[in-house]
Each structure stands twice: as C-alpha cells, then as structure tokens.
Write an enzyme that holds these catalytic residues in place. Structure first.
Site, PDB file in Angstrom:
ATOM      1  N   ASP A   1       0.831  -1.209   0.000  1.00 25.67           N
ATOM      2  CA  ASP A   1       0.000   0.000   0.000  1.00 25.67           C
ATOM      3  C   ASP A   1       0.866   1.260   0.000  1.00 25.67           C
ATOM      4  OD1 ASP A   1      -2.559   0.916  -0.205  1.00 25.67           O
ATOM      5  OD2 ASP A   1      -2.974   0.927   1.941  1.00 25.67           O
TER       6      ASP A   1
ATOM      7  N   ASP B   1      -9.017  -2.260   3.047  1.00 23.80           N
ATOM      8  CA  ASP B   1      -8.712  -1.573   4.296  1.00 23.80           C
ATOM      9  C   ASP B   1      -9.688  -1.957   5.404  1.00 23.80           C
ATOM     10  OD1 ASP B   1      -6.630  -0.187   3.035  1.00 23.80           O
ATOM     11  OD2 ASP B   1      -7.995   1.359   2.310  1.00 23.80           O
TER      12      ASP B   1
END
Length: 291
Positions: A128, A194
């Site tokens: 990420d 997420d």
C-alpha cells in the site's frame, strides 16, 4: 463489451453477497414473528461435504424472510448496476453494496494464526505504501533510465490514486464519501481491503478470546473479549487518524499505514500487559474454524 461483462459480473456478485448478508437479520425477524415456510424444496441432491454422505433436507422450507432477502438483494443490485444512472455513482447504494461484499468475505475468509495475520498485514502495508507514496518517483526514475514511457506516469500523484479514481470500472470495490472542496475527484475513498484485511485480524482475536476464556469458564455467556474489543477500538481510532491525515495533507493516504500499527499494536500491548504474548503468537485455529 468489457463494460457489459463488468456490470454483469458485479450484478451477480452483489446479488449473492446481498442474499448472504440479509438472510440472517431478516431470518431473526422472521423467527420473532414465528413465520411459516411458504413452500418446500427438495435439496437432498446437494451433499453437505465430500467427507460424508450427508445431504441437505428433502423438505427444505423456504420462508418469507428468505424470499424477501432474495428480492431485496436483486432489486438493490439492479438499481446499482442498471437503473440509477451510471453504475456505482450513487454513493449511498455503492456503500451499501460494498458493506454486503465485505461482510460476506469476512464471513467466508479467515486466517488461522496471529503470525499469519501479522505477516499478511505487514506485506500489504508495504504494498500500500509503495503504490501510494513511492510509485511516482519509481516510475519517473524508470522512465529516465529507459528514455521513454511518459504515458505510464501516474496522473493523480500515484498509481493507487489513478486506479481508485479511474472511471473505467465503477464498482463497489471501495467506500466513497462525498466532499465539497472543489477537488477534481469529489470523493474520499476507503478500499474494501482496508476493512477486510484488518477485519481478518480482529476476527482472529475474537476466536483467541473465546479459546482463552473457555479454559477458565466454559460458559459462553460469561466469556470476556478484551483482545477483540481493544483491536476493534484501535481500528476505529486508526481510521479516524487516517482520514485526519488525508484532510490535513490534502492528499490520499494509505489507510493501512495507520490501521496496521493500531490493530497489531493494540493486540501486542494487551498481550504484553496480560503476559500472553507467547500464547497469542503461537495461537492457531483449526482449518474449519478459520472462516
């Protein structure tokens, strides 16, 4: 066309995840109302598992709550994909379908040990951060070395931002929140990953609480869930910090940069305070309990 294929695929996925998510709460309401089956279906041709000859009942009762779940799921999916303007552009409906999808994944998926969860979160954290913060300078350097390839440079500051803002695929793969700040892209985003990936850790910690609690008191009603509560609170706090960082910086933030330290850190600190670090690190679940 590709657009037709994508819309058809996500229509099917939204129908299934909606049915999966709505069946339980509507079934609870149906039990309170003492509903009766509308009709029966023979499902004896479906085997429960390959390891046994057990099958589903020959007189499976289809109750009104199940029919309502199917109708609502199909209706919502059709509205999101085909009826309310461009697919995925109604943020309320998009977020509802995203909730259905991530709920289904969390129910079906799981990790079987704390060390596996930490390794998974650490790897995705690096992934990420790289694609949000480092992808542009990396591609710029690569372009200079190769001598051409300007077309591959991200247009919104990072590859991750380009993918999230791309109009090519409008689907409930993220939560979108409207913002009124004159930005070219009028939404704040939260990817399903997420929610899903930290959620796998939170679910594992709930199973750890149950396993540890059952050693001292086998009564399920008296089990405490400190690791679950701490990690869930830490996730919420990490989410707030993530949005605050995005608002202050004016740039998109990799949510896992905040969620991973908060969730893993809260479990580690609590384990240390309760002298359970080794138990937590060595904890594993059976394969059939991981989901």
């Amino acid at each position: 066309s590709i657009e037709t294929f994508v819309n058809g695929y996500f229509f099917f996925l939204e129908c299934l995840s909606g049915i999966f998510s709505l069946t339980t709460p509507l079934g609870m309401v149906g039990r309170l109302a003492e509903e009766k089956p509308a009709f029966e279906v023979d499902l004896s041709w479906i085997r429960v598992s390959d390891a046994s000859d057990e099958t589903l009942p020959a007189d499976f009762g289809v109750k009104p709550s199940l029919l309502l779940a199917v109708a609502a799921s199909v209706g919502l999916a059709a509205a999101d994909r085909f009826l309310l303007g461009a697919p995925g552009q109604n943020f309320t409906l998009n977020n509802l379908e995203a909730c259905f999808i991530v709920t289904t994944w969390l129910e079906l998926l799981g990790v079987n040990s704390f060390r596996t969860a930490v390794t998974l979160l650490g790897g995705l954290l690096f992934y990420d951060v790289f694609w949000v913060f480092l992808s542009q300078p990396f591609l710029q350097t690569l372009t200079q070395v190769v001598g051409h390839g300007e077309l591959v440079l991200p247009k919104n500051g990072s590859v991750m931002a380009d993918v999230a803002m791309s109009p090519m695929i409008s689907a409930p793969t993220k939560f979108i929140f409207p913002r009124d700040n004159g930005a070219a892209f009028p939404y704040s985003l939260l990817g399903l990953g997420d929610v899903l990936v930290p959620g796998l850790l939170v679910g594992l910690l709930l199973r750890y609480d149950n396993a540890e609690g059952s050693k001292s008191d086998p009564d399920p009603a008296k089990l405490s869930t400190p690791f679950f509560k701490y990690s869930l609170s830490a996730y919420s706090l990490g989410l707030v910090v993530s949005f605050a960082a995005s608002f202050i910086s004016g740039k998109g933030q990799p949510a896992l940069l905040y969620l991973v330290p908060f969730t893993v850190g809260s479990a580690t600190v609590l384990g240390w305070r309760r002298n359970q670090i080794k138990n937590l690190w060595d904890f594993t679940t059976k394969t059939d309990e991981a989901s």
